[in-house]
Design a protein around this motif. Structure first.
Motif: not given
Length: 788
Positions: A29-33, A44-50, A54-59, A62-64
C-alpha cells in the motif's frame, strides 16, 4: 548412494515448494499524510515478528513472504503520530493496506517548503535517479546523502562548499574557475546530475544549491551507474522537481564581502485536477571575495513540469540555465619563493583590467516513468548539457627569490555539449523462497568538448616585474586576446578537441534469502567506449563484474561485502607501437550499517581497498619519450558516518575517514611507497544542531560544526622534493543561530570562527617556489526566508 541422493534432492525441493506455498501472502500500500502527500522513509513493521520495510520515494511499501493469519501492522515516521491496523490474511492473499499519518502538533513549527516535512538529516532510500529499488541499509555499498535540510542549515550556496563538510573522506580540491573538483578515496570522482554523467575536464559548472534537492555520494565503483571512470565512486546532484503540495518561498541573504543574494522557489498544481504540476526556481547572487579584485556574480533559472497521465505514468521535463562570472582563471592561486602563508591571505596576482571569465550553461532533462504493474517499472530519460566559457588564465613564468614574477595571460575558452540517454527497468519476482530485485538497462552518450589555451602574452615588462612583497600593477600591459576565428578552428589547430561516445549494457539481480535477510547481488556491465583527445585516440570494450552480499542481523542492522570494477581508457602506444590496455580499478569493500531508535539516526562503517592497475610509467629504455604499463596505485582505509536526530530536537552529523594512497608498482623503485596527491590521511567533520522544544522560544536553534584534515598529501608527494614544506593540519570551526515558524525563518551563520589562515597548496616547478589557494577568514551570512 545415488537413490539416497535423489531422495534428498526431491525432499528438499518439495520442502521448499511447500514453504513457498505457505508463505506467499503479502501486504502492500501507500503511506501519506493528512493532506495526501506521499511519505518516504516511513517504517512499516509487523509487530512481534521482526518483519518490516520502509516506504519508497513514491510512498509505496510491500511486505512479502507472509503466511495466512492475523497481523498487527504498525507505521511510524519522525514528525508524525504512530498508527496501526489489524490485517487478516488468507493463504496467497495480497491485501492493500494504506496508512494516513497525522502530524505531531509539537512538530508543526518545523514544517518547511521542501516537501512540507519535518527537517531531517538522514534518509531511508536513495533517489530514483540511482536506479536502485532498495533501502540504504540493505544496499551492499557505502552511500551517503546530504539532504536539503543540511544545505539549508549550513547556508551552503555552492557545490564547492557543501560536500567536504558533511561526508567522510571527501575533499574539495584546488581548481581553475567555477567547477567542483571533488576527490574521494584519493581520486577525482565524476559529476552526475539526475543520474547522468556530465563530467568533463573542467566541468560542469558547479551547481548552485538553489536548484538542488539532495546530493548523493556513492563510494567505490557503481556498476549500476558507471564503469568507465575512476574506481573511487561518484556524486549525484538531484535537482528540484514539481510536487502536488503547493509551496512558495523567497529568501534574501546578505553577508561578508558585500554578499547580496535572493532565491525564489514556487510550485504546485497548474490545473484543478492536479494532472499538471510545476516548479520554478530562480537565484541571483553577487559578492566580492576575500582576495583583492575577487568577485562572483551568478544567476539561475530552473523551471520544471510534471504531467501525471494516470497513477502509473508520469512525464517530467526540467530546464536549467546557469550564468557565472568570476575573475580570470588561476587568479585564486598565489606564489612564493619561501613557502606557505608568505603573503596575506587577501593577496592576489590578478589585475583589475583583465576581462572576467564567463560561463553559460544550459541543461535539460526529460524523464518518462511507467509502472507496468505493482512489481515492474520502466524509466527512460534524455539529458542534454551545453556549456560555453569565455575566459583567460593568469600564471607566472617564474618566481624569483626576491619575490619578482612575470605574469603571463593565457586565453582559456571552451565549449562542451553532452547528449545522453538511458532506459532501465526495475522489477521484483519470487521464485519459491527466493526473491529477486532486478535492474537492467542501456546507457548511451556522446560528448563533444573544445578548449583553446594556445595564445599567451606576458603582461609585465622586462624592466618592471610584479613583486609579491610590493605589488604594483601600474606598469602591466593587458593584451587583446585574439578571438577572430571560431573556437572549433582554434581548438582544431591546437589539437584540443575531446570527443567521447559510449554504449553500455548492464543487468543486476539481488537475490533475497530467508525472508530477505540475506541478499546476494550479482551484476555485470559491458561498456563500449570510443574516446579521442590531445593524447590520441582509443577504443575499448570491457565487461566489468559486480558482486555483493548483505545480511540483516536484525531489522536495524546489516553487514555487507562488495567487489566491483571500473576502467579508464588510455590513449597512445609503447615503444613497440602496442596500444595500452585500460587502467583497471578493483574495489573490495566491507562494512556494517545500523539504524538507531526507530530510524531516527543511523551509522555506517566501511573498510575499502582499491587497486588501480595498468597505469603508465616511464619506459626504463627511453624514460623521456616512452611509457610502459607497469604502474600500480593502492588506496585503502576506513570510513565512519553518523547522521540523524539523536534525541528530540538534537540533530547530528559526524564523520571520520582514514585514507592512505600510495604507489605500489613502478619502474623507479625510488617512488614505490610514495603517497599520491589528492587526499588527507585523517579527515573528520561534524555538525551539531539543537532546536528548542515546547518552550516560549520554540523554533530557536543553535548549531556548531567543524572540518579537520591531518597529513594532507600535496601535488609534489610523488616528486619527493627534498626539503619541501608539508601542508599543516587544517581545522575550521563554524557556528549558526536561527529561528523559524510556519511562515518566517532567519539564519545567521559564521564560518571560520577562529579566523584561521586556511589554505591548500604544493611546491611547484621542482621545488623552486610554492603555490597556494587561501580561504576566507571569519565571515558571516544572514538569510531571511518567507513562505507564502
Amino acid at each position: 548412494m545415488k537413490i539416497r541422493s535423489v531422495l534428498v534432492v526431491c525432499f528438499t525441493a518439495i520442502s521448499l515448494w511447500a514453504f513457498a506455498q505457505q508463505n506467499n501472502a503479502s501486504i502492500h500500500g501507500y503511506v501519506t499524510d493528512a493532506e495526501g502527500n506521499l511519505i518516504e522513509g516511513a517504517n512499516i513493521v509487523i509487530e512481534g515478528s521482526g518483519r518490516g520495510v520502509s516506504s519508497k520515494s513514491d510512498g509505496y511499501y510491500e511486505i512479502r513472504g507472509l503466511s495466512g493469519g492475523t497481523y498487527q501492522v504498525k507505521t511510524s515516521v519522525v514528525g508524525h503520530k504512530t498508527t496501526s491496523q489489524e490485517v487478516r490474511l488468507g493463504e496467497g492473499d495480497s491485501r492493500l493496506v494504506n496508512f494516513v499519518l497525522e502530524a505531531e502538533v509539537s512538530q508543526l513549527s518545523e514544517v518547511v517548503l521542501s516537501g512540507h516535512k519535518k527537517e531531517k538529516y538522514n534518509v531511508e532510500n536513495v533517489s530514483s535517479t540511482l536506479r536502485l529499488n532498495q533501502e540504504l541499509i540493505k544496499i551492499p555499498q557505502n552511500i551517503q546523502v546530504i539532504t536539503d535540510d543540511v544545505l539549508r542549515d549550513q547556508q551552503i550556496f555552492g557545490m564547492r562548499e557543501g560536500v567536504g563538510r558533511n561526508v567522510s573522506g571527501v575533499m574539495v580540491m584546488e581548481h581553475w574557475g567555477n567547477y567542483a573538483r571533488i576527490n574521494m578515496r584519493g581520486f577525482r570522482i565524476p559529476a552526475f546530475r539526475n543520474g547522468m554523467n556530465f563530467t568533463s575536464q573542467w566541468g560542469p559548472v558547479a551547481e548552485d544549491m538553489a536548484m538542488v534537492e539532495r546530493i548523493e555520494i556513492i563510494k567505490g565503483p557503481a556498476g549500476f551507474m558507471l564503469s568507465a571512470g575512476e574506481p573511487a565512486g561518484l556524486y549525484n546532484i538531484v535537482t528540484k522537481t514539481p510536487r502536488a503540495t503547493p509551496g512558495r518561498e523567497v529568501t534574501l541573504s546578505t553577508g561578508s564581502y558585500g554578499l547580496q543574494r535572493a532565491t525564489l522557489d514556487v510550485g504546485g498544481k497548474v490545473d484543478k485536477a492536479g494532472k499538471l504540476l510545476y516548479r520554478f526556481n530562480a537565484m541571483g547572487h553577487t559578492q566580492k571575495t576575500h582576495q583583492e579584485y575577487g568577485f562572483h556574480d551568478k544567476y539561475l533559472l530552473a523551471p520544471s513540469f510534471k504531467y501525471l497521465f494516470n497513477e502509473n505514468t508520469t512525464l517530467t521535463a526540467q530546464y536549467t540555465y546557469q550564468y557565472s562570472k568570476v575573475p580570470e582563471l588561476g587568479s585564486p592561486y598565489v606564489f612564493s619563493p619561501k613557502g606557505y602563508r608568505d603573503v596575506p591571505r587577501d593577496f592576489s596576482i590578478s589585475h583589475p583590467g583583465i576581462d572576467p571569465s564567463v560561463n553559460k550553461e544550459h541543461s535539460a532533462f526529460v524523464t518518462f516513468e511507467h509502472k507496468l504493474d505493482r512489481n515492474w517499472r520502466v524509466t527512460a530519460q534524455l539529458g542534454y548539457l551545453s556549456g560555453a566559457q569565455e575566459s583567460s588564465d593568469i600564471w607566472p613564468d617564474a618566481v624569483n627569490e626576491n619575490g619578482d614574477i612575470y605574469r603571463r595571460l593565457y586565453i582559456f575558452d571552451g565549449e562542451e555539449e553532452h547528449k545522453l540517454g538511458q532506459v532501465f527497468v526495475n522489477g521484483e519476482v519470487q521464485t519459491g523462497p527466493v526473491s529477486h530485485k532486478i535492474l537492467a538497462g542501456l546507457d548511451v552518450g556522446s560528448k563533444d568538448i573544445l578548449y583553446d589555451w594556445a595564445e599567451s602574452h606576458r603582461i609585465d615588462p622586462e624592466d618592471h616585474p610584479f613583486n609579491i612583497y610590493a605589488p604594483d600593477n601600474s606598469h602591466a600591459v593587458i593584451p587583446e586576446l585574439d578571438r577572430s576565428t571560431s573556437l572549433r578552428k582554434r581548438a582544431s589547430d591546437a589539437g584540443t578537441i575531446v570527443g567521447q561516445q559510449y554504449t553500455a549494457y548492464y543487468a543486476q539481480d539481488e537475490l533475497g534469502f530467508f525472508d530477505d535477510r540475506l541478499r546476494v547481488t550479482l551484476a555485470g556491465r559491458y561498456t563500449n567506449l570510443d574516446e579521442s583527445s590531445w593524447s590520441g585516440k582509443t577504443s575499448d570494450g570491457k565487461f566489468t563484474p559486480r558482486a555483493g552480499i548483505s545480511f540483516s542481523i536484525d531489522d536495524n542492522t546489516s553487514v555487507y561485502g562488495l567487489y566491483d570494477q571500473a576502467f579508464l581508457p588510455q590513449a597512445g602506444t609503447d615503444r613497440q607501437g602496442n596500444t595500452f590496455d585500460p587502467i583497471e580499478g578493483n574495489n573490495i569493500e566491507g562494512g556494517i550499517k545500523k539504524k538507531w531508535f526507530d530510524g531516527r539516526w543511523n551509522t555506517s562503517f566501511s573498510y575499502f581497498r582499491i587497486t588501480k592497475e595498468n597505469m603508465l610509467t616511464a619506459d626504463p629504455e627511453d624514460p623521456v619519450n616512452n611509457s610502459i604499463q607497469l604502474g600500480e596505485v593502492k588506496s585503502m582505509g576506513g570510513e565512519f558516518d553518523l547522521r540523524g536526530e539523536i534525541t528530540s530536537g538534537l540533530d547530528l552529523i559526524l564523520n571520520y575517514a582514514y585514507t592512505d594512497v600510495r604507489i605500489s608498482k613502478d619502474t623507479d623503485p625510488e617512488v614505490v611507497g610514495k603517497r599520491v596527491s589528492g587526499h588527507a590521511r585523517h579527515m573528520s567533520n561534524g555538525w551539531l544542531k539543537y532546536t528548542l522544544q515546547d518552550t516560549g522560544l520554540r523554533g530557536l536553534n543553535v548549531s556548531m560544526g567543524y572540518l579537520y584534515m591531518a597529513k594532507r598529501a600535496t601535488w609534489d608527494s610523488v616528486w619527493g622534493i627534498e626539503g619541501a614544506q608539508t601542508l599543516p593540519d587544517y581545522f575550521r570551526l563554524d557556528g549558526a543561530l536561527g529561528w523559524s515558524n510556519e511562515k518566517f525563518s532567519v539564519a545567521l551563520n559564521i564560518n571560520n570562527l577562529l579566523n584561521e589562515y586556511l589554505f591548500s597548496g604544493s611546491s611547484y616547478s621542482d621545488g623552486q617556489f610554492y603555490s597556494q589557494q587561501s580561504e576566507p577568514g571569519r565571515n558571516f551570512r544572514l538569510t531571511l526566508g518567507y513562505r507564502f
